[in-house]
Scaffold this active site. Structure first.
Site, short mmCIF file in Angstrom:
data_model
loop_
_atom_site.label_atom_id
_atom_site.label_comp_id
_atom_site.label_asym_id
_atom_site.label_seq_id
_atom_site.Cartn_x
_atom_site.Cartn_y
_atom_site.Cartn_z
N SER A 165 0.84 -1.19 0.00
CA SER A 165 0.00 0.00 0.00
C SER A 165 0.88 1.25 0.00
CB SER A 165 -0.95 -0.05 1.20
OG SER A 165 -1.99 0.87 1.06
N ASP B 56 -8.75 -6.82 -4.29
CA ASP B 56 -8.37 -5.48 -3.87
C ASP B 56 -8.94 -4.47 -4.86
OD1 ASP B 56 -7.13 -3.09 -3.16
OD2 ASP B 56 -5.09 -3.88 -3.24
N HIS C 294 -8.05 -5.24 -0.08
CA HIS C 294 -6.75 -4.57 0.00
C HIS C 294 -5.93 -5.07 1.18
CE1 HIS C 294 -3.78 -1.46 -0.50
NE2 HIS C 294 -4.02 -0.98 0.70
#
Lengths: 373, 373
Positions: free
Chosen positions: A149, A320, A353
């Site tokens: 991320s 995600d 995610h």
């Protein structure tokens, strides 16, 4: 430099002001960090782990506020995929955060908390602080940089701006350019914080009030984007919370409502609202091509990787929707076009995610394999 | 009964208390509504249009507050797909809303605004009010009921609970059961409103303050879910707003940020925060099988359609991630399994959930065709 929280981590005070992309420079920067394992004599076994938006340096140590295990303790430790018997693992708290590294809650040179006087920073600024820490630790060239991320954004930025300092780049659930939908969601979060009267223009430190309500709403909105519809359906569905029938009221009737409220309120105990503003602002600004060529450029992503020699491994997760596979594929194609070695895979995992943080055995195998040679 | 806004619509005051799913009944209910065209002598050309969450009765008339054209004026009017030369079109403001129909901003029998004393309502309660209006207007059996999003929920509820009163059911971008992800997003919106100190426990009417900041945040979060990533990318991308370079501040640097702030702040001028709480609560409760068989049932969706004789047309949009095609497909399969005629199609349109409100020529053709016979 004070911080909202006093960490039990190691700290390093930068001897020189840190130059920033915004044109200012920041004096007296402190970096709080954790290390695991030992640097070998060749100094070539260091792995830098970059944490995500609301993460911290406690990658494999108990969190000093929540008491919970480190956020990636399943991945980092003796005999684990990031094996601390073999590697020297460094995880710094990012610039702008609130777990010991200098951020908006720290004291400015005038002895008062920065608040909104803290300069707006970028992902590259976070990496500049990391590089100063690596200098201090005597690590000239990383065995690898690893990040998921926002951690992946830092890893990308490092690989492009300091290409000689890293041999391997492992990117998880990330993007080279912040997608507009995420800019939008993060703007909602910032507006929720700034709409809270307790925010007080950012000057709430020491007032006995903090924008907890706004920060909780921001966290709730963000949290939904971290999960998949599949996870939500399996974990909660439309099940009611501790009741047999709908209450016909505005309490948390559904389990998912109760869960979100808990996520929101518990977050405020460990995170500073201004840090949330600064870190999400840095993410919204993130465009690695922009970082390399400046605004108004006409360059392609592959050009940003010119001169990069590290080996890349790019991993996405099929559920995600925040940083979908298409974003990872663009990175992989660009690295490949720039002539650097890259492997790319989309893993199947139900968690959205957050998959990079959760139990996905295939990810363990990918990481073990990538770091093995 | 007062309302937050004084509509220029027709109104109908229910002579009897309206029974509610929550067990209470509501006295003195007023329904504000618009009509277009004329009821024919056979009284068989009436179409009921049910509006969405923050919609209103001004389907094809200028909005009295914003001055903008009706929200579906491209679809409803002389010679248009819902042809007012042929059909008598009725569009009521839903129960709980704020454009003239009784809601939390209306005066309770004690002469004070209801605020949170207003009972929590359901989608079926909204339809109960619609049926009372149809009785009043002398419409025994609708030619069709039409609704998108929450309007589709009302249309579904009507078709199941009052099967003898409708011949055709047109469902757009909707669902038979509120998906958990949407429950989650709407909970964030409610929390944003209730976290605003100006909300004052819902008793803000006449105080000179209203939870505009919280309502704006709620609207911003919801608005993102109405759009597709494709729309956001094409409409805004990462373009900056009226500036050449990033400001390194917390202003609306990106066009999408500016757009969302505008959507949030302009919404507060035309909508009541408490109505937003009640209407989203009704949506989160919506499960048409639950409505028919009560909580704790073990029935399948197809059983809910037992005895339904209307013809159905179910339309979804490929970029709608709020009520994705899978939800429409479930409805179509269940109607089919129950033995009622149904046509189902997924239309290609770039606009996400909002596609049913926007320029999608294929939708015009579908509606024209479905209503033609």
């Amino acid at each position: 430099m004070a911080s909202l929280f006093t960490p039990n981590s190691q700290t390093y005070d930068l001897p020189d002001p840190l130059p920033l992309d915004g044109g200012q420079s920041l004096e007296g920067v402190r970096i709080a960090f954790e290390t695991y394992g030992a640097l070998n004599d060749a100094r070539d076994n260091a792995i830098l782990i970059c944490h995500a938006t609301t993460g911290d340096q406690y990658v494999a140590s108990p969190h000093p506020i929540t008491g919970k295990p480190g956020w990636w303790s399943k991945m980092v430790g003796p005999g684990k995929p990031i094996d601390t018997d073999r590697f020297y693992v460094i995880c710094p708290n990012v610039l702008g955060s609130c777990m010991g590294t200098t951020g908006p809650g720290s004291l400015a040179p005038d002895g008062q908390p920065y608040g909104l006087r803290f300069p707006v920073i970028t992902i590259r600024d976070m990496v500049r602080a990391h590089m100063a820490l690596l200098d201090h630790l005597g690590v000239e060239r990383l065995y690898a940089v690893v990040g998921g991320s926002m951690g992946g954004m830092q890893a990308l930025s490092l690989s492009i701006h300091w290409p000689e300092r890293v041999a391997r780049v492992l990117l998880l659930a990330t993007t080279a350019v912040m997608p507009v939908q995420n800019i939008a969601f993060q703007e909602v979060g910032r507006q929720a914080i700034m709409a809270d009267p307790d925010w007080q223009g950012g000057a709430y430190y020491g007032s006995g009030r903090a924008p907890d309500a706004g920060l909780a709403v921001a966290r709730m909105a963000a949290h939904i984007t971290y999960l998949s519809e599949e996870t939500l359906s399996e974990k909660f569905g439309r099940r009611l919370q501790d009741r047999d029938a709908k209450s016909f009221g505005f309490g948390a009737d559904f389990q998912v409502e109760s869960y979100l409220r808990y996520q929101g309120s518990s977050f405020t105990g460990r995170f500073d609202a201004n840090s949330y503003l600064y870190i999400t602002r840095a993410m919204s600004y993130f465009d690695v091509v922009d970082e390399r060529f400046g605004p108004g450029h006409n360059a392609r992503l592959s050009e940003a990787f010119a001169g990069v020699t590290a080996r890349f491994c790019v991993v996405s997760f099929d559920t995600d929707w925040l940083y979908p596979t298409a974003e990872s594929r663009k990175i992989a194609h660009a690295v490949n076009a720039a002539g650097a070695p890259v492997s790319f895979m989309e893993l199947a995992a139900p968690f959205g995610h957050d998959s990079f943080l959760l139990d996905v055995p295939a990810l363990d195998r990918v990481i073990t394999g990538f770091l093995s040679r």
